[in-house]
Design an enzyme around this catalytic site. Structure first.
Site, PDB file in Angstrom:
ATOM      1  N   ASP A  18       4.417   4.708  10.454  1.00 43.67           N
ATOM      2  CA  ASP A  18       3.658   4.390   9.239  1.00 43.67           C
ATOM      3  C   ASP A  18       2.715   5.529   8.847  1.00 43.67           C
ATOM      4  O   ASP A  18       2.247   6.269   9.708  1.00 43.67           O
ATOM      5  CB  ASP A  18       2.868   3.092   9.476  1.00 43.67           C
ATOM      6  N   ASN A  66      10.345  -3.555   2.392  1.00 42.38           N
ATOM      7  CA  ASN A  66      10.245  -2.266   1.680  1.00 42.38           C
ATOM      8  C   ASN A  66      11.107  -2.220   0.410  1.00 42.38           C
ATOM      9  O   ASN A  66      10.907  -1.357  -0.451  1.00 42.38           O
ATOM     10  CB  ASN A  66      10.606  -1.080   2.590  1.00 42.38           C
TER      11      ASN A  66
HETATM   12  C1  IPE Z   1       6.362  -0.939   8.119  1.00 44.80           C
HETATM   13  O1  IPE Z   1       5.538  -0.136   7.344  1.00 44.80           O
HETATM   14  C2  IPE Z   1       7.793  -0.613   7.876  1.00 44.80           C
HETATM   15  C3  IPE Z   1       8.228   0.726   8.290  1.00 44.80           C
HETATM   16  C4  IPE Z   1       7.509   1.576   8.972  1.00 44.80           C
HETATM   17  C5  IPE Z   1       9.556   1.054   7.913  1.00 44.80           C
HETATM   18  P1  IPE Z   1       4.925  -0.659   5.963  1.00 44.80           P
HETATM   19  O2  IPE Z   1       4.026   0.410   5.485  1.00 44.80           O
HETATM   20  O3  IPE Z   1       6.001  -1.098   5.052  1.00 44.80           O
HETATM   21  O4  IPE Z   1       4.100  -1.926   6.458  1.00 44.80           O
HETATM   22  P2  IPE Z   1       3.050  -2.841   5.688  1.00 44.80           P
HETATM   23  O5  IPE Z   1       3.723  -3.375   4.473  1.00 44.80           O
HETATM   24  O6  IPE Z   1       1.887  -1.972   5.336  1.00 44.80           O
HETATM   25  O7  IPE Z   1       2.685  -3.888   6.670  1.00 44.80           O
HETATM   26  C1  IPE Z   2       6.088   4.539   6.373  1.00 48.58           C
HETATM   27  O1  IPE Z   2       5.146   5.180   5.593  1.00 48.58           O
HETATM   28  C2  IPE Z   2       7.493   4.779   5.890  1.00 48.58           C
HETATM   29  C3  IPE Z   2       8.130   3.599   5.293  1.00 48.58           C
HETATM   30  C4  IPE Z   2       7.637   2.400   5.234  1.00 48.58           C
HETATM   31  C5  IPE Z   2       9.451   3.815   4.721  1.00 48.58           C
HETATM   32  P1  IPE Z   2       4.525   4.484   4.295  1.00 48.58           P
HETATM   33  O2  IPE Z   2       5.330   4.895   3.110  1.00 48.58           O
HETATM   34  O3  IPE Z   2       4.375   3.037   4.515  1.00 48.58           O
HETATM   35  O4  IPE Z   2       3.088   5.181   4.254  1.00 48.58           O
HETATM   36  P2  IPE Z   2       1.724   4.516   3.803  1.00 48.58           P
HETATM   37  O5  IPE Z   2       1.521   3.297   4.623  1.00 48.58           O
HETATM   38  O6  IPE Z   2       1.847   4.222   2.341  1.00 48.58           O
HETATM   39  O7  IPE Z   2       0.714   5.571   4.094  1.00 48.58           O
HETATM   40 MG    MG Z   3       2.835   1.898   5.251  1.00 48.31          MG
END
Ligand code: IPE
Ligand code: IPE
Ligand code: MG
Length: 247
Positions: A18, A66
């Site tokens: 994340d 996602n």
């Molecule tokens: C969790 O990250 C999913 C992945 C790392 C693929 P998100 O960034 O989507 O999680 P939430 O929505 O903040 O909980």
């Molecule tokens: C994790 O990084 C990757 C995916 C969920 C695909 P994020 O895209 O969730 O990054 P933040 O949480 O917005 O920083």
């Molecule tokens: Mg995230």
């Protein structure tokens, strides 16, 4: 230098990667740049785990939730995934790494499905490590799918209600060939599971770091492993009991 104990390394590491978006935002870049950097970090971590002799690495690459992101981000992310998988396949083979996936793979765009299926097929006899990618994955969804399949098998008399126990249930999940994770790492400081491996994480050690995923290096991995090795995994028992069995 942190010293790791070879015999106490986790067999299976699961990672919620994340913070890609925040990494990009802090640099005034497009979110997708963060995703590209995130993929590069993932490649490094996989290589490191292979060198350390870790047997299974599961990466949460795209959750079922996602799909709620802007279409443009999804499209760019899928493009990166396809492109990088094509390039990395040679490295997987070279390092004897088997690619597996969990999640609703068929929901991904066709070119991604194709490259994944091809990579899974071509690495299926690699036995150095398993790299397991969670794509269009949701823990609740996985459990519901398992229940449906179980009910179907009971109806068709393939099994009876009394056969259902924890081991049998596990065999109906996407992860049927994969042991439960010993260590879960989440980057960027969020203290939540985000629908990841709900069943499988029952006794997993959880490690959260504030480091954003694109900045996550081998050193951060070593720090996570060192912390894991300091934990006492009691599985409901007392400390004293564990000391007794160790003798
Ligand atoms: C969790 O990250 C999913 C992945 C790392 C693929 P998100 O960034 O989507 O999680 P939430 O929505 O903040 O909980
Ligand atoms: C994790 O990084 C990757 C995916 C969920 C695909 P994020 O895209 O969730 O990054 P933040 O949480 O917005 O920083
Ligand atoms: Mg995230």
């Amino acid at each position: 230098m942190v010293q790791l104990i070879e015999e106490k390394l986790p067999r299976h590491i699961a990672i919620i990667m994340d913070g890609n978006g925040r990494w990009a935002q802090r640099r005034n870049l497009e979110r997708i740049m963060g995703h590209q950097k995130g993929i590069e970090a993932a490649v490094e971590v996989v290589q490191f785990c292979r060198e350390k002799g870790i047997q299974y690495v599961t990466l949460y690459a795209f959750s079922i939730e996602n799909w709620r992101r802007p279409q443009e981000e999804i499209r760019a992310l899928m493009g990166l995934l396809e492109q990088n998988l094509r390039v990395e396949l040679a490295k997987l083979l070279e390092n004897n790494i088997r690619l597996m996936t969990i999640g609703n793979i068929d929901d991904l765009p066709l070119p991604v499905v194709d490259v994944l299926e091809d990579a899974k097929e071509r690495t299926k006899s690699c036995d150095g490590m398993v790299l397991n990618l969670a794509l269009s994955y949701g823990g609740r969804d996985e459990i519901v799918l398992a229940v449906r399949k179980l009910i179907r098998d009971v109806k068709n008399k393939i099994l009876s209600e009394d056969d259902i126990n924890e081991t049998l249930f596990s065999n109906y999940l996407f992860t049927k060939e994969i042991p439960d994770p010993d260590l879960l790492i989440r980057t960027s400081g969020e203290m939540r599971i985000s629908n990841f491996l709900l069943w499988q994480l029952a006794y997993t050690e959880i490690y959260v770091t504030n480091v954003l995923w694109p900045d996550f290096t081998r050193e951060d991995m070593i720090a996570a492993l060192a912390e894991y090795q300091r934990r006492e995994r009691r599985f409901g028992r007392t400390s004293e009991q564990l000391l007794e069995t160790a003798h």
